[in-house]
Design an enzyme around this catalytic site. Structure first.
Site, PDB file in Angstrom:
ATOM      1  N   GLU A  76     -34.250 -24.313 -60.189  1.00  0.00           N
ATOM      2  CA  GLU A  76     -34.509 -22.932 -60.641  1.00  0.00           C
ATOM      3  C   GLU A  76     -35.766 -22.377 -59.965  1.00  0.00           C
ATOM      4  OE1 GLU A  76     -37.318 -21.239 -63.682  1.00  0.00           O
ATOM      5  OE2 GLU A  76     -35.956 -22.569 -64.775  1.00  0.00           O
ATOM      6  N   GLU A 147     -43.686 -26.707 -54.790  1.00  0.00           N
ATOM      7  CA  GLU A 147     -43.068 -26.295 -56.047  1.00  0.00           C
ATOM      8  C   GLU A 147     -42.930 -27.462 -57.019  1.00  0.00           C
ATOM      9  OE1 GLU A 147     -42.499 -23.159 -58.309  1.00  0.00           O
ATOM     10  OE2 GLU A 147     -43.076 -23.122 -56.195  1.00  0.00           O
TER      11      GLU A 147
END
Length: 974
Positions: A76, A147
């Site tokens: 996501e 990330e």
């Protein structure tokens, strides 16, 4: 209190039927299915200023591969970065932000949902950028590690969050072979350290996961546009048909998360915060299979009721509980839990077995007495009124909610969801009710008093706990030994509205008008000329000069307000259940009452509240309970997130007449019921009442309500209140920082267990004025995404990274807010200074086209229409409360923006914002977490002169000049 269902993950086969929509809804809807099997709901709303889209992908953390916990959540995050068509990193977020929009996503057990909104004239390109997530995302190797760090920062932020800790403990104590057991967030270990040790490449697994699960066949899209349905359909067909369909079916996860080993258990856990909480949980049949019969809503309504005769009322009367919540949670197609949570007092903690006995006795009574048609019909009537007269919400939230519903419900109920019980079937309700049995129960009991009494630790959040089995015989003993209190069903709800007629509006006033003014009160009035709902919005601010003169006074005012709510609860709970919300809270200079909802029975509730104020008496037993609650609330301030501590310190420096929480806690320790008895007459002795009444209310009704308030407070032979002296008019004033000065405040984080540090870098600019406001807001719009990208995405300083506008009593500025587990505040502050130099270069080089684009985006944002009565009223009430009365603010600031030149913005930046701006006034609030604490002394030494170190917040504040107040009490005339 009843709470609704959470995490509804289910699939119903029937996709036929017309879409049921509220009677007042003028929007048009159309279901289409693209050639790639993507199911889409199109919404046309010609009145909207913002457009939105939401894509629900029917895969979530339950599908994480073995040994890669958090992969769905990590994916996501990664999809936001870039795509083959738009390869510039973070260009999607940049485009959305610079055109007045917002974007986000979440990962749940069986869903991942992506959503955004944007100014209407930029929707087509934004939709194309959004679609590329699901067509050809890049998921670059360069971004992968960054990330993963962001996911880990998110995990670090949540480590000391009690709700997260309990949620994971519940999962931990479940079947290890069931996906419910998994650690869904992920962190550095699960996504990098452990996979790398096993020779697993996380990025390769990420791409495999995407290719395996992200199929058009398990996606549901909502597109909320301004154009007609045909035009929007053409756009959607063109953009989204490229999503690959691999004919993947929606994953299912049969079986229950709990075996008999996980039932009939009592788990004692140690929380971070003060307070005791009891959560009783039963696995039940998911109500999604019977959403029209609404078994869990029915049971939640009865078990969570707060009226006289309810379980909560009994526990409250005994002094054992301050809150009770009942409803369905953790709902999937295959499994679900029904939870009853009780907030315990210290006495309640000592009587937990009695409380459990009363709960099981109450449930047994419900099981034996059967399911009542009149209660279901009443619940249905309330839900029907709320559905058909629901206020319009922002397209962002609306699209997100419906996209998830599309997976769960047949087409006709996409907008309704489970919010409209419509089919009475006592057998189905009884079946779920019978599942709330002693043989099926899990009890989670949290308290600091269990410290040192536990022998186990949950591995992800390090929650200390103990585990013991309990038998049905034990529970039966609790039932028999519990106090003999009379519990009964609620009485019929007199607050259910039946009159939905709209009042005739003769004067179509664009802005609020000052309808009535006396020496005791002012009434601002605004009839509903836009939303045409049978609802009203009332705000009443009782300005009491004695409310905030000292920490003792403020604490006593706080207890007074909480006791008022406490005394009203049994009666007013019925109003809240019927869609008429109310609340009492401290305001800057007194206390504030609001009433919002259906106008039909609103006057009855208002008069009941005023009567409670007029006849207020201190009940020593309730005083003790509220004092205990407030004490714990103050004690728990130390456990706030570091960025919240920094923001609080910033406000303490700036806001005059505010008191440190430590002083309030100290004052509270010495206060007793008799102090409140003596204080309340003084509190109410001088009062001014500021009122705002809006919505489906006629002028004479509004005036009559305010006259009633005056009669109660002022017009008795021995009045409760008298008018305030002109010299007592209270104003909220703000410290005026020195021009060209840099201030620092360094503090140790108040929670010694927290690894995170935080920085608030605040720049004070000006007092409320149209032209300056517009320039400041334009700067923030241009700089916002660049700040996020540089400090969070590139430098990986922390998950919480933002640039926001600040407004302290109409003194405007900007603040950079960063929380980090990897770097200390000194380093972060230097990076903010470096960023400001980059922004200087960016502004100097901004093209005419980009400047114009940002101005247009800001104008569009300002001209965005209010979507409902609450939103409109909140805007006008802020103007009244602040004393600015600029009801046409948006139009005036837009007029400034239309004339604004690029050079004027650059001059503004050069004068007030940039690193060496001549009129700059800045302050850095540095909060040091445990791992950076040793750097605090050296950070102080490194600060470049000239600067001022704030050692004592209150002493500093008292030594500084203040901005003048904008409150114009004497200037307003009828």
């Amino acid at each position: 209190m009843v709470v609704g269902t959470e995490n509804m993950e289910a699939v119903l086969a029937d996709k036929g039927g017309e879409i049921l929509k509220p009677r007042t809804d003028k929007r048009e809807y159309r279901r289409i299915v693209l050639k790639n099997s993507l199911e889409v709901l199109l919404i046309s709303d010609p009145e909207t200023d913002k457009c939105a889209a939401s894509m629900n992908v029917s895969v979530g953390s339950f599908s994480d591969p073995e040994g890669l916990d958090g992969l769905a959540h990590f994916l996501e995050h990664m999809l936001f970065y870039a795509s083959e068509k738009y390869p510039e990193e973070d260009s999607y977020s940049k485009y959305i932000t610079e055109h007045g929009g917002w974007r986000n996503a979440y990962t749940s057990r069986e869903n991942t949902n992506y959503h955004f909104d944007i100014n209407a004239d930029c929707f087509d390109e934004a939709l194309d950028r959004f679609a590329q997530f699901f067509i050809k995302p890049l998921m670059s190797a360069d971004a992968t590690m960054r990330e993963i760090n962001a996911v880990d920062s998110e995990y670090q932020k949540n480590l000391l969050c009690d709700s997260r800790r309990l949620d994971q403990l519940k999962k931990h104590l479940s079947r290890e072979d069931h996906p419910y057991h998994k650690f869904s967030t992920g962190n550095l270990k699960t996504l990098h350290v452990w996979p790398e040790a096993k020779g697993i490449d996380t990025r390769s697994e990420l791409i495999k996961f995407y290719d395996k699960h992200y199929s058009a066949s398990i996606m549901h899209l909502v597109v909320y546009g301004k154009e007609n349905l045909d035009k929007t359909q053409g756009l959607v067909e063109e953009i989204f048909q490229e999503i690959l369909n691999t004919n993947k079916s929606i994953p299912t996860f049969p079986g229950q998360p709990c075996t008999p080993d996980h039932l009939q258990v009592l788990v004692k856990a140690v929380p971070i915060k003060q307070g005791h909480k009891l959560t009783v949980s039963w696995p039940v049949t998911p109500s999604i299979h019977h959403y029209e019969e609404a078994p869990c809503s029915y049971l939640g309504h009865l078990i969570g009721h707060e009226g006289e005769g309810s379980l909560f009322h009994a526990l409250k009367t005994l002094g054992w509980a301050t809150g009770l919540y009942a409803g369905e949670a953790d709902l999937t197609m295959e499994s679900s839990f029904f939870n009853v949570s009780v907030d315990l007092t210290d006495a309640g903690h000592e009587h937990t077995q009695d409380i459990l006995g009363l709960l099981f006795r109450h449930i047994k009574h419900l099981q034996q007495s059967g399911v009542s048609q009149w209660i279901f019909d009443e619940l249905s009537a309330i839900c029907e009124a709320e559905f058909h007269y629901q206020a319009k919400i922002d397209p962002f939230s609306y699209a997100m909610a419906i996209s998830r519903n599309m997976k769960i419900y047949p087409t006709k109920d996409w907008l309704v969801g489970s919010s409209l019980p419509s089919r009475f079937n006592p057998d189905i309700v009884q079946k779920v009710l019978n599942e709330l049995s002693p043989s099926n129960v899990r009890i989670f009991w949290r308290s600091k008093k269990f410290e040192g009494q536990t022998d186990k630790t949950e591995p992800w959040y390090n929650t200390a706990y103990s585990f013991e089995n309990i038998t049905e015989f034990t529970i039966q003993e609790w039932v028999q030994s519990a106090p003999d209190v009379q519990l009964h069903l609620p009485v019929p709800n007199v607050f259910i509205p039946t009159d939905f007629s709209l009042k005739e509006v003769k004067d179509k006033d664009i802005f609020p008008v000052l309808l009535r003014k006396t020496s005791f009160s002012r009434l601002w009035y605004k009839p509903d000329t836009k939303f045409f709902q049978p609802k009203a919005y009332i705000k009443i601010d009782l300005d009491c000069p004695h409310a905030n003169t000292s920490p003792d006074a403020l604490v006593l005012s706080n207890i007074f307000v909480r006791l008022l709510v406490d005394y009203l609860n049994e009666y007013a709970y019925y109003a809240r259940a019927a869609g008429l919300d109310y609340g009492l809270s401290l305001s800057g200079n007194g206390f504030e009452l609001y009433l919002v909802g259906f106008n039909h029975k609103l006057r009855i509730l208002l008069e009941a509240i005023m009567q409670k104020i007029a006849k207020f008496e201190v009940k020593p037993d309730r005083f003790s309970v509220i004092k205990e609650t407030v004490t714990k609330a103050y004690q728990n301030i130390k456990f706030r997130q570091p960025y919240e501590q920094a923001m609080s310190s910033c406000s303490m420096v700036l806001q005059d007449q505010t008191w440190p929480w430590t002083e309030k806690l100290d004052a509270l320790t010495h206060l007793e019921a008799e102090d409140l008895v003596n204080f309340v007459p003084m509190l109410l002795s001088r009062t001014f009442v500021e009122c705002y009444i809006a919505g489906n209310v006629e002028k004479n009704e509004a005036e009559s309500m305010v006259k009633h308030i005056e009669d109660v407070l002022f017009n008795d032979p021995k009045p409760i209140s008298r008018q305030i002296f002109p010299s007592q008019t209270m104003t909220n004033r703000v410290v005026k920082l020195g021009t060209g000065m840099k201030y620092f405040y360094h503090q140790e984080g108040s929670n010694p267990s927290d690894e995170n540090s935080a920085l608030v870098h605040y720049i004070q600019v000006h007092q409320d004025e149209y032209a300056m406001n517009s320039k400041l807001q334009l700067f923030r719009l241009i700089a916002k995404q660049a700040t996020f990208h540089q400090l969070r995405t590139v430098e990986q300083l922390g998950y919480i990274t933002s640039l926001s506008q600040s407004n302290h009593s109409s003194i405007y500025g900007v603040q950079f807010i960063i929380q980090s587990s990897v770097k200390g505040p000194g380093h972060i502050d230097s990076r903010v200074e470096s960023l400001l130099k980059d922004l200087e270069s960016k502004l100097y080089k901004i093209s005419d086209e980009e400047f114009k684009s940002n101005v247009t985006a800001l104008i569009d944002m300002k001209l965005e229409k209010h979507k409902n009565l609450n939103e409109e009223s909140s805007f006008y009430w802020r103007e009244i409360k602040n004393g600015t009365f600029k009801f046409n603010r948006k139009d005036e600031e837009v007029a400034v923006l239309r004339e604004l030149k690029k050079e004027e913005l650059i001059d503004f930046f050069d004068e007030y914002i940039k690193v060496d701006a001549p009129n700059k006034k800045s302050m850095s609030i540095c909060v040091y977490g445990r791992q950076h604490l040793k750097k605090m002394a050296s950070d102080k030494d490194k600060v470049a002169s000239p600067f001022i170190e704030i050692e004592d917040i209150v002493g500093f504040r008292k030594s500084q000049p203040l901005y003048g107040s904008l409150k114009g009490w004497s200037q307003l005339k009828l």
